[in-house]
Design an enzyme around this catalytic site. Structure first.
Site, PDB file in Angstrom:
ATOM      1  N   ASP A 115      26.103 136.758 -91.353  1.00  0.00           N
ATOM      2  CA  ASP A 115      27.290 136.074 -90.831  1.00  0.00           C
ATOM      3  C   ASP A 115      27.936 135.089 -91.800  1.00  0.00           C
ATOM      4  O   ASP A 115      28.791 134.299 -91.397  1.00  0.00           O
ATOM      5  CB  ASP A 115      26.926 135.330 -89.525  1.00  0.00           C
ATOM      6  CG  ASP A 115      26.808 136.288 -88.347  1.00  0.00           C
ATOM      7  OD1 ASP A 115      27.627 137.220 -88.267  1.00  0.00           O
ATOM      8  OD2 ASP A 115      25.893 136.106 -87.524  1.00  0.00           O
ATOM      9  N   ASP A 175      30.500 144.039 -86.387  1.00  0.00           N
ATOM     10  CA  ASP A 175      30.960 142.692 -86.758  1.00  0.00           C
ATOM     11  C   ASP A 175      30.815 142.435 -88.267  1.00  0.00           C
ATOM     12  O   ASP A 175      31.555 141.653 -88.863  1.00  0.00           O
ATOM     13  CB  ASP A 175      30.156 141.599 -86.021  1.00  0.00           C
ATOM     14  CG  ASP A 175      29.758 141.949 -84.602  1.00  0.00           C
ATOM     15  OD1 ASP A 175      29.588 143.142 -84.310  1.00  0.00           O
ATOM     16  OD2 ASP A 175      29.582 141.031 -83.787  1.00  0.00           O
TER      17      ASP A 175
HETATM   18  N1  GLY Z   1      29.574 138.333 -84.058  1.00  0.00           N
HETATM   19  C1  GLY Z   1      29.038 138.083 -82.788  1.00  0.00           C
HETATM   20  C2  GLY Z   1      30.000 138.282 -81.687  1.00  0.00           C
HETATM   21  O1  GLY Z   1      31.087 138.785 -81.885  1.00  0.00           O
HETATM   22  O2  GLY Z   1      29.660 137.917 -80.578  1.00  0.00           O
END
Ligand code: GLY
Length: 395
Positions: A115, A175
């Site tokens: 992330d 994501d």
């Molecule tokens: N990246 C985590 C979410 O979109 O909840």
């Protein structure tokens, strides 16, 4: 008769322009008031025992919730502050943005998550874009190095998560496309093409394995870490393994649009257009174009929306509209979503910790963050407003 026709034409034109126009000044003025409330909430929460909590994430069950810097959402609040500064160039927002950006710096050495693009890109990345500070550039390069450590040539992708090893061996979530932007930036800063190559490998492998024939995206693809074969495709935050989790479709759309910007590879543009087609032609997309949390939840329409997905989709469509032959349609759709968000999804002024938007869904299967404000909804909403303002008249 001629007069009537002219009046009708003017009425229609006005109707159309009203339907498309968004009051950016009003939206930003509301946003600034809310974020001022949020800064006060943060101050109140900043007691000694909570010193490690750096950024607001949500307001849930009557509580203002903040996170530590290693939380995936930590970079969005600094990002919100940078966007407010970008809009009005007021030093009040600049110093707040600098103050909260600095708190995320330890994450530049975090190799335990994919992330980093969200955490470092939204904070330091925007800070660099708006100030050109060299120390911010250095943080971004360090973070890109950390993120690159999660790439394996055997799979051709960056590993997203280290948790739940009973469920998967080498999980990659859609994501993750969002974190590639940091790698493209790092190649531009350093001239080292290895970051770029990792990003392209990840995007190509994701394009091959993450999508169904209708261009909806799986949430998680699990790879065999040794030979790179696909072990399984599943969900973690969506309704079911075969459903289209709304925010995931947003990440996919935004991610491939951004990859086209960075590479000019026409395959990414086509992918983004096909994803946009899936979203915009979906029978379960409501008329205000703010999606339900999952496009395939059978409880629709009696289930929560996800304003964060809408904000991500709107922002991505603005960018896609500048590249695609379908640009006019994408711009129109982006406007419609943004108009809905600004008129129907903003929180009541002064309430719920000062978040700008309400009615997002974080992790419904875990019964967490359902119909609440979320900081990343606010971040992509402000980004979409700025894009609307900047792209006006382009298409
Ligand atoms: N990246 C985590 C979410 O979109 O909840």
């Amino acid at each position: 008769m001629k007069y009537c026709l002219i009046v009708l034409q003017i009425a229609l034109l006005t109707g159309v322009s009203q339907a498309q126009s968004i009051n950016v000044k009003k939206a930003f003025s509301g946003a600034q008031s809310q974020i001022s409330v949020m800064l006060q909430e943060v101050k109140n929460a900043d007691t000694a025992d909570k010193a490690k909590l750096v950024s607001p994430r949500t307001y849930e069950n009557g509580k203002f919730k903040m996170v530590v810097s290693r939380d995936w959402t930590s970079g969005f609040f600094p990002g919100v502050l940078w966007y407010l500064y970008e809009y009005n160039k007021d030093n009040k927002w600049l110093s707040a943005a600098e103050q909260f950006t600095a708190k995320i710096e330890p994450e530049k050495y975090n190799t335990g998550t994919h992330d980093l693009g969200f955490m470092i890109g939204c904070s330091f990345g925007n800070g660099y874009r708006l100030t050109g500070r060299e120390d911010y550039e250095k943080v971004m390069i360090d973070a890109a190095r950390s993120l690159s450590k999660r790439f394996s040539p055997a799979t051709g992708v960056i590993r997203s998560w280290d948790h739940n090893s009973d469920k998967w061996q080498y999980p990659v979530i859609i994501d993750n496309m969002m974190n590639l932007e940091l790698l493209f930036e790092a190649t531009k800063f350093t001239g080292d093409s290895s970051f770029y190559k990792i990003a392209v490998s990840h995007a190509n492998t994701t394009m091959k394995n993450h999508f169904r024939p209708d261009y909806s995206s799986y949430h998680v693809v699990d790879y065999d870490p040794v030979d790179g074969s696909v072990r399984g495709k599943m969900t973690h935050q969506g309704y079911s393994d075969e459903s289209a989790w709304a925010r995931g479709q947003g990440w996919a759309l935004y991610g491939f649009t951004m990859c086209y910007r960075e590479t000019k590879n026409i395959a990414y543009l086509k992918q983004a257009e096909n994803i946009a087609g899936f979203i915009l032609k979906n029978k379960n997309l409501p008329s205000d174009m703010v999606p339900y949390w999952d496009f395939d939840d059978p409880r629709i329409p009696n289930v929560s929306r996800d304003a964060s997905a809408a904000a991500v989709i709107s922002s991505a469509l603005y960018e896609l509209s500048t590249y695609s032959v379908n640009g006019k349609d994408y711009k129109k759709a982006a406007d419609k979503i943004l108009k809905s968000l600004s008129e129907k999804y903003t929180g009541k002024p002064g309430t719920k910790g000062g978040f700008i938007l309400d009615h997002s869904t974080g992790h419904r299967p875990a019964k967490s963050e359902i119909d609440v404000p979320l900081i990343y909804a606010d971040y992509y909403y402000l980004e979409a407003l700025l894009r609307y303002k900047n792209y006006q008249g382009n298409k």
